[in-house]
Write a protein that holds these residues in place. Structure first.
Motif, PDB file in Angstrom:
ATOM      1  N   GLY A  93      55.102  -8.681  -0.033  1.00  0.00           N
ATOM      2  CA  GLY A  93      54.267  -8.646  -1.248  1.00  0.00           C
ATOM      3  C   GLY A  93      52.914  -8.027  -0.972  1.00  0.00           C
ATOM      4  N   GLY A  94      52.200  -7.637  -2.029  1.00  0.00           N
ATOM      5  CA  GLY A  94      50.848  -7.113  -1.863  1.00  0.00           C
ATOM      6  C   GLY A  94      50.832  -5.619  -1.619  1.00  0.00           C
ATOM      7  N   ALA A  95      49.628  -5.092  -1.463  1.00  0.00           N
ATOM      8  CA  ALA A  95      49.458  -3.647  -1.253  1.00  0.00           C
ATOM      9  C   ALA A  95      49.355  -3.368   0.242  1.00  0.00           C
ATOM     10  CB  ALA A  95      48.197  -3.189  -1.964  1.00  0.00           C
ATOM     11  N   ARG A  96      50.016  -2.301   0.677  1.00  0.00           N
ATOM     12  CA  ARG A  96      50.022  -1.975   2.108  1.00  0.00           C
ATOM     13  C   ARG A  96      49.370  -0.606   2.332  1.00  0.00           C
ATOM     14  NH1 ARG A  96      56.316  -2.234   3.024  1.00  0.00           N
ATOM     15  NH2 ARG A  96      56.106  -1.042   1.103  1.00  0.00           N
ATOM     16  N   TYR A  97      48.429  -0.569   3.257  1.00  0.00           N
ATOM     17  CA  TYR A  97      47.742   0.679   3.592  1.00  0.00           C
ATOM     18  C   TYR A  97      47.880   0.914   5.094  1.00  0.00           C
ATOM     19  CZ  TYR A  97      45.593  -0.089  -0.947  1.00  0.00           C
ATOM     20  OH  TYR A  97      45.388  -0.314  -2.283  1.00  0.00           O
ATOM     21  N   VAL A  98      48.104   2.180   5.460  1.00  0.00           N
ATOM     22  CA  VAL A  98      48.202   2.513   6.882  1.00  0.00           C
ATOM     23  C   VAL A  98      47.101   3.512   7.236  1.00  0.00           C
ATOM     24  CG1 VAL A  98      49.610   3.691   8.615  1.00  0.00           C
ATOM     25  CG2 VAL A  98      50.680   2.027   7.116  1.00  0.00           C
ATOM     26  N   PHE A  99      46.428   3.255   8.344  1.00  0.00           N
ATOM     27  CA  PHE A  99      45.380   4.136   8.863  1.00  0.00           C
ATOM     28  C   PHE A  99      45.811   4.549  10.265  1.00  0.00           C
ATOM     29  CE2 PHE A  99      43.762   1.078   5.946  1.00  0.00           C
ATOM     30  CZ  PHE A  99      42.874   1.776   5.138  1.00  0.00           C
ATOM     31  N   LEU A 100      45.981   5.849  10.470  1.00  0.00           N
ATOM     32  CA  LEU A 100      46.459   6.317  11.767  1.00  0.00           C
ATOM     33  C   LEU A 100      45.457   7.265  12.397  1.00  0.00           C
ATOM     34  CD1 LEU A 100      50.184   7.135  10.928  1.00  0.00           C
ATOM     35  CD2 LEU A 100      49.279   5.056  11.995  1.00  0.00           C
ATOM     36  N   ASP A 129      51.566   2.004   0.629  1.00  0.00           N
ATOM     37  CA  ASP A 129      51.218   2.562  -0.671  1.00  0.00           C
ATOM     38  C   ASP A 129      50.307   3.766  -0.487  1.00  0.00           C
ATOM     39  OD1 ASP A 129      52.294   0.348  -2.544  1.00  0.00           O
ATOM     40  OD2 ASP A 129      51.273  -0.703  -0.932  1.00  0.00           O
ATOM     41  N   GLN A 130      49.598   3.798   0.625  1.00  0.00           N
ATOM     42  CA  GLN A 130      48.663   4.895   0.898  1.00  0.00           C
ATOM     43  C   GLN A 130      48.485   5.043   2.412  1.00  0.00           C
ATOM     44  OE1 GLN A 130      45.295   4.573  -1.863  1.00  0.00           O
ATOM     45  NE2 GLN A 130      44.055   5.533  -0.272  1.00  0.00           N
ATOM     46  N   ILE A 131      48.402   6.291   2.886  1.00  0.00           N
ATOM     47  CA  ILE A 131      48.165   6.533   4.321  1.00  0.00           C
ATOM     48  C   ILE A 131      46.894   7.352   4.470  1.00  0.00           C
ATOM     49  CG2 ILE A 131      49.104   7.480   6.471  1.00  0.00           C
ATOM     50  CD1 ILE A 131      51.809   7.536   5.262  1.00  0.00           C
ATOM     51  N   ALA A 132      46.079   6.996   5.435  1.00  0.00           N
ATOM     52  CA  ALA A 132      44.895   7.801   5.752  1.00  0.00           C
ATOM     53  C   ALA A 132      44.970   8.187   7.226  1.00  0.00           C
ATOM     54  CB  ALA A 132      43.625   7.011   5.469  1.00  0.00           C
ATOM     55  N   LEU A 133      44.645   9.459   7.516  1.00  0.00           N
ATOM     56  CA  LEU A 133      44.765   9.958   8.887  1.00  0.00           C
ATOM     57  C   LEU A 133      43.418  10.399   9.429  1.00  0.00           C
ATOM     58  CD1 LEU A 133      47.855  12.328   8.372  1.00  0.00           C
ATOM     59  CD2 LEU A 133      47.890   9.926   9.067  1.00  0.00           C
ATOM     60  N   ALA A 134      43.264  10.259  10.743  1.00  0.00           N
ATOM     61  CA  ALA A 134      42.064  10.777  11.407  1.00  0.00           C
ATOM     62  C   ALA A 134      42.489  11.368  12.748  1.00  0.00           C
ATOM     63  CB  ALA A 134      41.055   9.662  11.643  1.00  0.00           C
ATOM     64  N   THR A 135      41.927  12.518  13.091  1.00  0.00           N
ATOM     65  CA  THR A 135      42.175  13.074  14.431  1.00  0.00           C
ATOM     66  C   THR A 135      40.841  13.445  15.079  1.00  0.00           C
ATOM     67  OG1 THR A 135      42.589  15.212  13.355  1.00  0.00           O
ATOM     68  CG2 THR A 135      44.518  14.003  14.116  1.00  0.00           C
ATOM     69  N   ASP A 136      40.823  13.381  16.408  1.00  0.00           N
ATOM     70  CA  ASP A 136      39.582  13.690  17.140  1.00  0.00           C
ATOM     71  C   ASP A 136      39.143  15.125  16.878  1.00  0.00           C
ATOM     72  OD1 ASP A 136      39.918  11.199  18.161  1.00  0.00           O
ATOM     73  OD2 ASP A 136      40.237  11.799  20.250  1.00  0.00           O
ATOM     74  N   ASP A 137      40.148  16.052  16.773  1.00  0.00           N
ATOM     75  CA  ASP A 137      39.801  17.470  16.617  1.00  0.00           C
ATOM     76  C   ASP A 137      39.886  17.954  15.167  1.00  0.00           C
ATOM     77  OD1 ASP A 137      42.490  17.455  16.180  1.00  0.00           O
ATOM     78  OD2 ASP A 137      43.004  18.888  17.751  1.00  0.00           O
ATOM     79  N   GLY A 138      40.208  17.054  14.243  1.00  0.00           N
ATOM     80  CA  GLY A 138      40.261  17.426  12.826  1.00  0.00           C
ATOM     81  C   GLY A 138      41.458  18.294  12.446  1.00  0.00           C
ATOM     82  N   THR A 139      42.501  18.377  13.316  1.00  0.00           N
ATOM     83  CA  THR A 139      43.651  19.238  12.993  1.00  0.00           C
ATOM     84  C   THR A 139      44.481  18.668  11.840  1.00  0.00           C
ATOM     85  OG1 THR A 139      44.682  18.243  14.954  1.00  0.00           O
ATOM     86  CG2 THR A 139      44.009  20.555  15.126  1.00  0.00           C
ATOM     87  N   THR A 140      44.361  17.385  11.605  1.00  0.00           N
ATOM     88  CA  THR A 140      44.907  16.815  10.367  1.00  0.00           C
ATOM     89  C   THR A 140      44.077  15.589   9.995  1.00  0.00           C
ATOM     90  OG1 THR A 140      46.922  16.154   9.209  1.00  0.00           O
ATOM     91  CG2 THR A 140      46.654  15.295  11.415  1.00  0.00           C
ATOM     92  N   GLY A 141      44.027  15.299   8.710  1.00  0.00           N
ATOM     93  CA  GLY A 141      43.235  14.156   8.254  1.00  0.00           C
ATOM     94  C   GLY A 141      41.750  14.388   8.492  1.00  0.00           C
ATOM     95  N   LYS A 142      41.008  13.302   8.524  1.00  0.00           N
ATOM     96  CA  LYS A 142      39.562  13.406   8.707  1.00  0.00           C
ATOM     97  C   LYS A 142      39.233  13.570  10.194  1.00  0.00           C
ATOM     98  CE  LYS A 142      35.466  11.596   6.704  1.00  0.00           C
ATOM     99  NZ  LYS A 142      34.657  10.458   6.506  1.00  0.00           N
ATOM    100  N   LYS A 143      38.237  14.382  10.501  1.00  0.00           N
ATOM    101  CA  LYS A 143      37.819  14.535  11.900  1.00  0.00           C
ATOM    102  C   LYS A 143      36.996  13.305  12.275  1.00  0.00           C
ATOM    103  CE  LYS A 143      35.887  18.169  14.860  1.00  0.00           C
ATOM    104  NZ  LYS A 143      34.886  17.614  15.688  1.00  0.00           N
ATOM    105  N   GLY A 144      37.455  12.592  13.280  1.00  0.00           N
ATOM    106  CA  GLY A 144      36.699  11.411  13.691  1.00  0.00           C
ATOM    107  C   GLY A 144      37.622  10.270  14.072  1.00  0.00           C
ATOM    108  N   LEU A 145      37.080   9.080  13.995  1.00  0.00           N
ATOM    109  CA  LEU A 145      37.791   7.904  14.498  1.00  0.00           C
ATOM    110  C   LEU A 145      38.503   7.160  13.375  1.00  0.00           C
ATOM    111  CD1 LEU A 145      34.978   6.514  16.824  1.00  0.00           C
ATOM    112  CD2 LEU A 145      36.981   7.870  17.487  1.00  0.00           C
TER     113      LEU A 145
END
Ligand SMILES: Cc1cc2nc3c(=O)[nH]c(=O)nc-3n(C[C@H](O)[C@H](O)[C@H](O)COP(=O)(O)OP(=O)(O)OC[C@H]3O[C@@H](n4cnc5c(N)ncnc54)[C@H](O)[C@@H]3O)c2cc1C
Ligand code: FES
Length: 262
Positions: A130-137, A156-172
């Motif tokens: 149950g509830g809303a599920r979010y994944v941060f990778l 329900d939603q995925i957010a991505l981050a990469t050190d070099d910014g090759t996908t998702g947000k650049k950063g941690l």
């Protein structure tokens, strides 16, 4: 109760540059394992390497009596694992340790994975009903972000981050988590929120600090080098507010408030 079992390999696939997914048959392990637990795998039929290697349960399917492991080749043991073919058997000890616990009162589930920390999140996400599920990778590069797209099935939603910014947000990944908490959640739903995280120690420390600051319940899957995997050798001790605890037996999942970081 863990058992030692020769598990037949049902599937073994390369899923990334140095990453493999292994499907093993074991009715016992699949029926008794909880998300966040791990198995200790003998990586060769001989005595080298002597020690088993701990790998998290990536997916658990009691209906079909199978479980999946997602692993990255980093050294001798994991390299030897890649040589096993479908139909062969692997010597496995498990399920081991204490996994994640999901409080049914929580309505917002934030799952955070850094690098191979993605591995146990799939099983966890599949267990949350149950509830809303979010994944941060988070990962170093796009290539290192293996099986991220599969998280669409558990979130329900995925957010991505990469050190070099090759996908998702650049950063941690901890930065995108904090950004989400500050901009998408309200004071009303913080007590209804739970964070579950697995990844490198600096990431876990940053997430523990966020959880304390925002007063959100948080469980962390800690990673330490292991030998016995069953609490006998004391090789995987970490400092907690309650004294030293064994990651293999008392963890790997701990309440973030328990861990002493320095
Ligand atoms: C509870 C737990 C669950 C794990 N789950 C997974 C998983 O699902 N998928 C996955 O790919 N890996 C996982 N690991 C890490 C995995 O156990 C190691 O990568 C593996 O043991 C390395 O064995 P090796 O012989 O290939 O490398 P080794 O030759 O033993 O080591 C190669 C390099 O990896 C580092 N290393 C080895 N073990 C660890 C460790 N435990 N923590 C940090 N660095 C380490 C070494 O310091 C060295 O630099 C998990 C570890 C733990 C403790
Ligand atoms: S690995 Fe031996 S006590 Fe944890």
């Amino acid at each position: 109760m863990p058992i030692q079992e020769k598990c037949r390999i049902q599937d073994h696939q390369k899923v990334g540059p140095r990453h493999f997914k292994l499907t093993l048959l074991s009715q016992y392990i699949a029926s008794h394992a909880q998300p966040g637990q791990f198995v200790n795998v003998r990586c060769s039929d001989g005595s080298d390497p002597l020690l088993r290697r701990p790998i998290s349960l990536h997916r658990i399917n009691p209906e079909h009596g199978v479980f999946e492991l997602l692993y990255e080749v980093v050294g001798k043991g994991t390299e030897m694992l890649t040589k096993y073919f479908v139909g062969e058997e692997l010597d496995v000890l498990g399920p081991l340790g204490n996994g994640f616990s999901v409080d049914p009162k929580k309505k917002i589930h934030l799952m955070v994975g850094g690098g191979m920390g993605i591995a146990p999140l799939r099983a966890l996400g599949e267990s949350i009903k149950g509830g809303a599920r979010y994944v941060f990778l988070g990962a170093k590069t796009k290539e290192a972000l293996v099986c991220g797209e599969k998280c669409g099935e558990i979130a329900d939603q995925i957010a991505l981050a990469t050190d070099d910014g090759t996908t998702g947000k650049k950063g941690l990944v901890s930065d995108i988590l904090l950004d989400f908490i500050e901009n998408q959640l309200t004071a009303y739903n913080l007590p209804l929120t739970a964070i579950y995280a697995c990844g490198p120690r600096p990431m876990l420390k940053a997430i523990a600090e966020i959880a304390v600051q925002k007063k959100i319940d948080c469980q962390l899957s800690m990673e330490e080098r292991m030998a016995c995997g069953i609490g006998a050798c004391k090789g995987c001790a970490i400092k907690t507010k309650d004294g030293f605890k064994m990651v293999c037996k008392d963890g790997p999942v701990f309440d973030a408030k328990e861990i002493v970081w320095n």
